[in-house]
Design a protein around this motif. Sequence first.
Motif, PDB file in Angstrom:
ATOM      1  N   UNK A   1       0.782  -1.226   0.000  1.00  0.00           N
ATOM      2  CA  UNK A   1       0.000   0.000   0.000  1.00  0.00           C
ATOM      3  C   UNK A   1       0.813   1.276   0.000  1.00  0.00           C
ATOM      4  N   UNK A   2       2.144   1.160  -0.115  1.00  0.00           N
ATOM      5  CA  UNK A   2       2.992   2.343  -0.097  1.00  0.00           C
ATOM      6  C   UNK A   2       3.378   2.690  -1.533  1.00  0.00           C
ATOM      7  N   UNK A   3       2.451   3.285  -2.266  1.00  0.00           N
ATOM      8  CA  UNK A   3       2.704   3.613  -3.663  1.00  0.00           C
ATOM      9  C   UNK A   3       3.813   4.654  -3.801  1.00  0.00           C
ATOM     10  N   UNK A   4       3.860   5.597  -2.872  1.00  0.00           N
ATOM     11  CA  UNK A   4       4.890   6.633  -2.936  1.00  0.00           C
ATOM     12  C   UNK A   4       6.276   6.033  -2.730  1.00  0.00           C
ATOM     13  N   UNK A   5       6.383   5.138  -1.763  1.00  0.00           N
ATOM     14  CA  UNK A   5       7.668   4.477  -1.525  1.00  0.00           C
ATOM     15  C   UNK A   5       8.085   3.631  -2.706  1.00  0.00           C
ATOM     16  N   UNK A   6       7.119   2.954  -3.315  1.00  0.00           N
ATOM     17  CA  UNK A   6       7.413   2.151  -4.489  1.00  0.00           C
ATOM     18  C   UNK A   6       7.943   3.019  -5.623  1.00  0.00           C
ATOM     19  N   UNK A   7       7.279   4.145  -5.844  1.00  0.00           N
ATOM     20  CA  UNK A   7       7.717   5.058  -6.888  1.00  0.00           C
ATOM     21  C   UNK A   7       9.098   5.615  -6.611  1.00  0.00           C
ATOM     22  N   UNK A   8       9.379   5.927  -5.358  1.00  0.00           N
ATOM     23  CA  UNK A   8      10.708   6.453  -5.006  1.00  0.00           C
ATOM     24  C   UNK A   8      11.794   5.426  -5.294  1.00  0.00           C
ATOM     25  N   UNK A   9      11.506   4.148  -5.012  1.00  0.00           N
ATOM     26  CA  UNK A   9      12.492   3.095  -5.281  1.00  0.00           C
ATOM     27  C   UNK A   9      12.754   2.975  -6.780  1.00  0.00           C
TER      28      UNK A   9
END
Length: 614
Positions: free
Chosen positions: A494-502
């Motif tokens: 559920x951490x779309x922002x973290x996924x995008x940052x990676x």
Amino acid sequence: MGLGRFWIGALLVAATLAGCGEAGSDAPRAALAERRAELQDAIADNPQAIAERVELARVAIRMGDGVGAEAAVNGALAAGGNAAALRPLLARAFAMQGEGQRALETIDGGAIIPEMIGEAAWVAGDVHLSNGDLVAARDAYDRAVREMPRNSPLWVDVARFRDASADTAGARDAVDYAIELDKGNSAALAYKANLIRTEDGLKAALPWYDQALAADPDNADALIDQAATLGDLGRYRDMLVALRRAATVVPGNPRIYYLQAVLAARADNYRLARSLLQRTRGAIDDLPGFMLLSAVVELELGGEAVAATWADRLLVEQPNNFTARRILAAANWADGDADGAIEALLPIVDRPDADSWSLLLAARAASEFDRRSEAADYLARAATLARGEAPPFAADYDYGVLSQAADAQPLNPGIAIPAIGADILRGNGERGVARAARLRDANRGVADAHILLGDAALASGRFDLAIQAYRTARDLDASERTTLRLANALFRAGDAAGSGAAILALRDTQPSSIAADRLAGHLAMDLAHWDEAIGHFERVRRRIGDRDVVVLRELARAWAAKGDDVRALALIDRAYRLQPLNAAIMRIYADLLAKRGNAQAAADLRDKAAQIGR
């Protein structure tokens, strides 16, 4: 055939074909050459000189000249030198010439003075490492380090051994210690650059290559690896400069010809690429990157049979290399062997995450044998543009036997890893995670151990543990395989922002990553950042050509959103020609046709899409 960019995309990622530096190669080559000339003059004046011949042998070793080292040692022996002292140097000379067995026989062939025991162990370690005998190599290097604990070049070879053993943290510690012992050790600095390239990305490695070349401008390994890194970054002019410099130091080096061939293939100059590959004269024929590039080049030049031979050779070594399978299938198809094409593709198309290119070729091949149902199934799967998840582990096992074997040997990866997969497939996810955690605890410096735990945790729905494991793995190895796993785990948690940052971090550190650009493009589309999306997808398109329907579709959507219907229409037309049964593509195409005033064609496409969608 025009298939080149479809295959060449990832070649430079693995193009370093990293060579093994020679022990003691820590001084500038020019200074070594000057000293060699001085020693040769001294020996000419005094043919019975022993000390000068021994030093000459050491200089030749440091210059990578095994033949010259052998001659110098034999000259010292003939002049009355102590065989027990010179035996390790002679063994080193043999090892440098690829005669590992002779080197070991020389070490075991007589007494060795105490002062040279460490050097003899060092040679043995290098030979065992070259032979892939990691257990024997570990014992030899341990003995060498005990005898010569502050020898900087030795610690570089220890780093190589630990890296070959997948002990990333141990390799990093060893090379850092080598640099601490000798800040001017060019071989250590170059190897540090290679490790940084894996851990922190391409750009981060460049300053370390610069330091290695400042210490020794003639370090050929550093020049070649730097060239490969520059190529991965798309800095082709700088890459050529480095390769030309390397060619003046080690003319005829096969790795230089290989990298030049990759550049030629990228420029669609396949005849030049073939000529460059032939200049290697078989020296690196058994390396995967060379086999893959040879298959691509021969396929592009119409040599389907030769291309198939290269792909077959690679698949013997790497049966799960799907790029090689696609090349083999394309070669067989072009050579009129539809059955061979299907056989090559089966391991791909049998997976739920098969790519559309493979599915489409399998459909065409099946149609050749009038297997209409099979062909229709492949076409339908290709048309969805959606992928299922392939099982993380193979399912062919006797669970009871496998589980008992893993309980008896929990730290044996060859037994424990299949057992973890079996646990997960049978719904015993916690047991699989426990096994993976034990392996991780015993191998905390090994990125693969953390990846295995993350894979097991993710398959069991334990997202927090998977994220933690993948983060640790990425600290050891920041490559595509770890970062994409982390991004996937973050997204599923559920951490779309973290996924995008990676994903964006991967794009910054590994600009050659097609997967990073593709995913970053999708993120930009979700945020309606059309220019960014176009930039990412165009980079992918330049690398692989117009063979990815999703890339073409997304580019069409982005250009349409920016109001450029002409570009959008051309792109969606290409996508439709590749996937004429995809309803989503039809609807986008219909909308664009309608906006251009072609109402009838738009209506026909919408009717067709509606029929397929029912």
